[in-house]
Design an enzyme around this catalytic site. Sequence first.
Site, PDB file in Angstrom:
ATOM      1  N   VAL A  29     -49.950  87.497  -1.654  1.00 11.27           N
ATOM      2  CA  VAL A  29     -51.121  86.805  -1.124  1.00 11.27           C
ATOM      3  C   VAL A  29     -51.495  85.610  -2.012  1.00 11.27           C
ATOM      4  O   VAL A  29     -51.988  84.583  -1.524  1.00 11.27           O
ATOM      5  CB  VAL A  29     -52.288  87.804  -0.933  1.00 11.27           C
ATOM      6  CG1 VAL A  29     -52.895  88.240  -2.232  1.00 11.27           C
ATOM      7  CG2 VAL A  29     -53.338  87.258   0.001  1.00 11.27           C
ATOM      8  N   ASP A  30     -51.228  85.713  -3.291  1.00 12.72           N
ATOM      9  CA  ASP A  30     -51.490  84.620  -4.241  1.00 12.72           C
ATOM     10  C   ASP A  30     -50.693  83.370  -3.838  1.00 12.72           C
ATOM     11  O   ASP A  30     -51.246  82.259  -3.733  1.00 12.72           O
ATOM     12  CB  ASP A  30     -51.069  85.111  -5.645  1.00 12.72           C
ATOM     13  CG  ASP A  30     -51.583  84.258  -6.787  1.00 12.72           C
ATOM     14  OD1 ASP A  30     -52.388  83.337  -6.535  1.00 12.72           O
ATOM     15  OD2 ASP A  30     -51.190  84.519  -7.940  1.00 12.72           O
ATOM     16  N   ASP A  76     -54.027  87.125   8.466  1.00 11.83           N
ATOM     17  CA  ASP A  76     -53.642  86.403   7.248  1.00 11.83           C
ATOM     18  C   ASP A  76     -54.937  85.948   6.577  1.00 11.83           C
ATOM     19  O   ASP A  76     -55.758  85.270   7.202  1.00 11.83           O
ATOM     20  CB  ASP A  76     -52.790  85.199   7.664  1.00 11.83           C
ATOM     21  CG  ASP A  76     -52.337  84.360   6.489  1.00 11.83           C
ATOM     22  OD1 ASP A  76     -52.924  84.460   5.383  1.00 11.83           O
ATOM     23  OD2 ASP A  76     -51.394  83.580   6.683  1.00 11.83           O
ATOM     24  N   GLY A  92     -49.548  95.579  -3.152  1.00 16.70           N
ATOM     25  CA  GLY A  92     -48.275  94.972  -2.766  1.00 16.70           C
ATOM     26  C   GLY A  92     -47.301  95.005  -3.930  1.00 16.70           C
ATOM     27  O   GLY A  92     -46.802  96.069  -4.309  1.00 16.70           O
TER      28      GLY A  92
HETATM   29  N1  AR6 Z   1     -53.085  87.885   3.947  1.00 11.88           N
HETATM   30  C1  AR6 Z   1     -53.561  89.135   3.749  1.00 11.88           C
HETATM   31  N2  AR6 Z   1     -52.925  90.055   3.013  1.00 11.88           N
HETATM   32  C2  AR6 Z   1     -51.747  89.694   2.453  1.00 11.88           C
HETATM   33  C3  AR6 Z   1     -51.179  88.419   2.595  1.00 11.88           C
HETATM   34  C4  AR6 Z   1     -51.903  87.477   3.393  1.00 11.88           C
HETATM   35  N3  AR6 Z   1     -51.474  86.234   3.586  1.00 11.88           N
HETATM   36  N4  AR6 Z   1     -50.013  88.387   1.906  1.00 11.88           N
HETATM   37  C5  AR6 Z   1     -49.850  89.618   1.358  1.00 11.88           C
HETATM   38  N5  AR6 Z   1     -50.880  90.401   1.700  1.00 11.88           N
HETATM   39  P1  AR6 Z   1     -49.813  91.322  -3.305  1.00 11.88           P
HETATM   40  P2  AR6 Z   1     -50.724  92.661  -5.782  1.00 11.88           P
HETATM   41  C6  AR6 Z   1     -51.176  91.801   1.323  1.00 11.88           C
HETATM   42  O1  AR6 Z   1     -48.397  91.640  -3.618  1.00 11.88           O
HETATM   43  O2  AR6 Z   1     -50.053  93.922  -5.391  1.00 11.88           O
HETATM   44  C7  AR6 Z   1     -48.498  88.024  -6.968  1.00 11.88           C
HETATM   45  O3  AR6 Z   1     -47.266  87.528  -7.396  1.00 11.88           O
HETATM   46  C8  AR6 Z   1     -50.038  92.706   0.946  1.00 11.88           C
HETATM   47  O4  AR6 Z   1     -49.444  93.263   2.107  1.00 11.88           O
HETATM   48  O5  AR6 Z   1     -50.142  89.967  -2.818  1.00 11.88           O
HETATM   49  O6  AR6 Z   1     -52.131  92.726  -6.337  1.00 11.88           O
HETATM   50  C9  AR6 Z   1     -49.613  87.765  -7.975  1.00 11.88           C
HETATM   51  O7  AR6 Z   1     -49.457  86.507  -8.595  1.00 11.88           O
HETATM   52  C10 AR6 Z   1     -50.766  93.768   0.136  1.00 11.88           C
HETATM   53  O8  AR6 Z   1     -51.365  94.746   1.001  1.00 11.88           O
HETATM   54  O9  AR6 Z   1     -50.796  91.570  -4.601  1.00 11.88           O
HETATM   55  C11 AR6 Z   1     -49.428  88.900  -8.932  1.00 11.88           C
HETATM   56  O10 AR6 Z   1     -48.404  88.621  -9.862  1.00 11.88           O
HETATM   57  C12 AR6 Z   1     -51.896  92.995  -0.539  1.00 11.88           C
HETATM   58  O11 AR6 Z   1     -51.973  91.749   0.158  1.00 11.88           O
HETATM   59  C13 AR6 Z   1     -49.021  90.044  -8.040  1.00 11.88           C
HETATM   60  O12 AR6 Z   1     -48.405  89.452  -6.900  1.00 11.88           O
HETATM   61  C14 AR6 Z   1     -51.667  92.708  -2.017  1.00 11.88           C
HETATM   62  O13 AR6 Z   1     -50.306  92.405  -2.242  1.00 11.88           O
HETATM   63  C15 AR6 Z   1     -50.222  90.827  -7.565  1.00 11.88           C
HETATM   64  O14 AR6 Z   1     -49.779  91.961  -6.843  1.00 11.88           O
END
Ligand code: AR6
Length: 171
Positions: A33-34, A10, A120
């Site tokens: 992740v945000d 994480d 993601g």
């Molecule tokens: N630690 C590490 N990786 C993570 C975690 C964590 N805690 N949580 C998720 N991931 P995403 P995006 C991974 O959806 O596609 C938000 O609403 C996840 O498995 O977080 O850039 C923002 O506000 C994936 O591989 O980001 C934007 O609106 C990676 O992090 C939108 O999502 C990115 O997934 C951005 O979408």
Amino acid sequence: MPRITAVRGDITQQDVDAIVNAANNAMRGGGGVDGAIHRAGGPAILRDCIDRFPDGLATGDAGWTTAGALPARWVIHTVGPNYRAGQRNPELLRSCYRRSLEVADELGVQTVAFPLISAGIYGWPLDDAITTAVETVAVSPSQVAAVTFVAFDDDIYGRIQRRLEPDRDGR
Ligand code: AR6
């Protein structure tokens, strides 16, 4: 050129100087992740986002805030292209990694942890997201010593490791 490794875990728990957030243009938090970073870091991150980014951030750009209660000192927020919404120019995704490392250099940090930007909710095809991430960081002129890609599950971790192995063999 930073040394690159991968860990499964994480990103909010990483003991590094700066973690990178996959944010959106509004820069006011979100899911994925945000959401995890804002929840774990507490309200200081959102306050800093509002102060420092009153108009949000452009796709492909990056900027820093405090990391609040997180072990890291800084959060570097970057806005990946939304593949699902038709933003499919790989240059925008490369720009996220380049700009994040430029911001890291402005902060003078040594260690940075990245999630896979856009891979993601934004729907960038996973293996291409991994290749773009690794190749862009690998050729960066950044002063950052170590970059860690944080994989949120075993499948992603395995894919990143397979992508990094040729580099370890001195390709
Ligand atoms: N630690 C590490 N990786 C993570 C975690 C964590 N805690 N949580 C998720 N991931 P995403 P995006 C991974 O959806 O596609 C938000 O609403 C996840 O498995 O977080 O850039 C923002 O506000 C994936 O591989 O980001 C934007 O609106 C990676 O992090 C939108 O999502 C990115 O997934 C951005 O979408």
